[in-house]
Scaffold this motif. Structure first.
Motif, PDB file in Angstrom:
ATOM      1  N   LYS A  27       0.763  -1.303   0.189  1.00 11.75           N
ATOM      2  CA  LYS A  27       0.080  -0.064   0.065  1.00 11.75           C
ATOM      3  C   LYS A  27       0.899   1.145   0.146  1.00 11.75           C
ATOM      4  N   ASP A  28       0.370   2.378  -0.344  1.00 10.21           N
ATOM      5  CA  ASP A  28       1.098   3.472  -0.692  1.00 10.21           C
ATOM      6  C   ASP A  28       0.981   4.389   0.610  1.00 10.21           C
ATOM      7  N   VAL A 106       7.419   0.616   4.410  1.00  8.08           N
ATOM      8  CA  VAL A 106       8.439   0.744   3.312  1.00  8.08           C
ATOM      9  C   VAL A 106       9.085   2.434   3.279  1.00  8.08           C
ATOM     10  N   LEU A 107      10.393   2.022   3.411  1.00  5.83           N
ATOM     11  CA  LEU A 107      11.212   3.447   3.688  1.00  5.83           C
ATOM     12  C   LEU A 107      11.865   3.924   2.259  1.00  5.83           C
ATOM     13  N   GLN A 108      11.924   5.086   1.881  1.00  3.78           N
ATOM     14  CA  GLN A 108      12.822   5.570   0.910  1.00  3.78           C
ATOM     15  C   GLN A 108      13.349   6.907   1.561  1.00  3.78           C
ATOM     16  N   ALA A 109      14.682   6.833   1.578  1.00  2.00           N
ATOM     17  CA  ALA A 109      15.581   8.118   1.629  1.00  2.00           C
ATOM     18  C   ALA A 109      14.934   8.181   3.156  1.00  2.00           C
ATOM     19  N   GLY A 110      14.920   7.246   4.148  1.00  2.00           N
ATOM     20  CA  GLY A 110      14.428   7.460   5.498  1.00  2.00           C
ATOM     21  C   GLY A 110      13.024   8.031   5.912  1.00  2.00           C
ATOM     22  N   VAL A 113       6.941   5.525   2.751  1.00  2.00           N
ATOM     23  CA  VAL A 113       6.145   5.667   1.511  1.00  2.00           C
ATOM     24  C   VAL A 113       4.910   4.668   1.410  1.00  2.00           C
ATOM     25  N   GLY A 114       5.075   3.952   2.301  1.00  2.00           N
ATOM     26  CA  GLY A 114       3.863   2.899   2.336  1.00  2.00           C
ATOM     27  C   GLY A 114       4.152   1.948   3.067  1.00  2.00           C
ATOM     28  N   LEU A 115       3.513   0.757   3.082  1.00  2.00           N
ATOM     29  CA  LEU A 115       3.735  -0.719   3.638  1.00  2.00           C
ATOM     30  C   LEU A 115       3.448  -1.764   2.766  1.00  2.00           C
ATOM     31  N   ILE A 116       4.199  -2.856   3.515  1.00  2.00           N
ATOM     32  CA  ILE A 116       4.024  -4.060   2.795  1.00  2.00           C
ATOM     33  C   ILE A 116       3.751  -5.161   3.586  1.00  2.00           C
ATOM     34  N   GLY A 117       2.836  -6.228   3.502  1.00  2.00           N
ATOM     35  CA  GLY A 117       2.538  -6.988   4.253  1.00  2.00           C
ATOM     36  C   GLY A 117       1.998  -8.454   3.817  1.00  2.00           C
TER      37      GLY A 117
END
Length: 245
Positions: A27-28, A106-110, A113-117
Motif C-alpha cells: 500500500k502507498d 516501506v522506507l525511501q530516503a528514511g 512511503v507505504g507498507l508491505i505485508g
C-alpha cells in the motif's frame, strides 16, 4: 560476501500469486493498495486487480471492518512493525479462519512511503513432533481453564519443560506461542457465547478477561470489530470479508 538485491514489487506479487494460503499486499502512504495477490482478490470476491488497486481498506471492506484495518495501517505508516499478529479472518458464511499477519513500513530516503505485508493462514499442528502429546496436555488444560488466570510457568511444569522449551516447541508444533494459543481459545469461546444473550461483560469474564474493556480491546484486535458488533452481525447476517489486510 553479503550483497543486496532489490526485488521489483511486481515480481513479489507474481510470486505470492502462487500461494493460496497467503494474502500479500503493498500500500502507498495513503493506505491505498498498489499491489495484491490473487488470494486477496478471491477472498474479497473481486475478479480483477483493478477492483482493488488504488483503493483503501475502507473502500473494499464493509465499514465496520475497513475502519479497524485502516487504523492498523496508520500505525505501520507511522513506523510501527507488526509481526506475528494473531487474527480471525471471517468467511462469507461467518466461519472463522485464523491467520498470522505481518506488516512493515516501506522506507525511501528514511521516509515512510507505504507498507508491505502478508497474512498467512494458520496451518495444522505438527502431530508427528516428539513433544506433541505433552503439548496437547497443555492445550487441553488451557481449554478447560481458559476462564481462569493461566500461568505459563504452570503450563511448562505440566508439559515437563522449561518455559523457553515450551515456547519453542509451541511455535514449532502450532505456529503460535502459548499465550497466542490461550488467546485463540478465549476468542473462539467468546464468539460462540456471543450468539446467545448473556451480557458482554459476563462473557468477557467467563473467557478470562479482567474486565469488559480488556475483553473489547482484545476481541477487536483479533476479530476486527467489537463484541457488540460481532453479536449484531450474527443477528443480521450479511457477507463479511475473509482477510483483515
Amino acid at each position: 560476501m553479503p550483497f543486496d538485491i532489490d526485488i521489483p514489487s511486481q515480481e513479489l506479487q507474481a510470486l505470492y500469486d502462487a500461494l493460496p494460503d497467503v494474502v500479500f499486499f503493498i500500500k502507498d502512504a495513503q493506505g491505498r493498495y498498489t499491489h495484491c495477490n490473487l488470494t486477496l482478490m478471491r477472498r474479497l470476491g473481486r475478479k480483477q486487480r483493478a477492483d482493488v488497486l488504488g483503493r483503501t481498506t475502507v473502500e473494499v471492506f464493509p465499514q465496520r471492518f475497513g475502519d479497524s484495518y485502516q487504523q492498523q495501517d496508520l500505525r505501520v505508516l507511522r513506523g510501527e512493525i507488526i509481526e506475528n499478529q494473531l487474527e480471525v479472518h471471517l468467511f462469507p458464511n461467518r466461519m472463522p479462519g485464523w491467520a498470522l499477519t505481518f506488516k512493515r513500513p516501506v522506507l525511501q530516503a528514511g521516509a515512510v512511503v507505504g507498507l508491505i505485508g502478508i497474512s498467512r493462514d494458520l496451518g495444522q499442528p505438527d502431530n508427528r513432533h516428539s513433544t506433541f502429546p505433552r503439548l496437547m496436555k497443555v492445550v487441553d488444560h488451557m481449554q478447560e481453564h481458559h476462564g481462569e488466570n493461566v500461568r505459563i510457568t504452570a503450563l511448562a511444569d505440566l508439559a515437563g519443560l522449561s518455559v523457553a522449551q515450551l515456547e519453542r516447541h509451541f511455535r514449532r508444533v502450532f505456529q503460535l506461542t502459548p499465550q497466542q494459543m490461550l488467546t485463540k481459545l478465549r476468542i473462539e469461546t467468546a464468539m460462540r457465547l456471543l450468539q446467545d444473550d448473556a451480557s458482554i461483560a459476563c462473557i468477557g469474564q467467563a473467557c478470562g478477561f479482567a474486565d469488559q474493556s480488556a475483553f473489547t480491546r482484545q476481541f477487536k484486535a483479533t476479530v476486527g470489530m467489537t463484541p457488540r458488533d460481532y453479536r449484531a452481525l450474527g443477528r443480521h447476517p450479511r457477507a463479511v470479508p475473509v482477510a483483515s489486510v
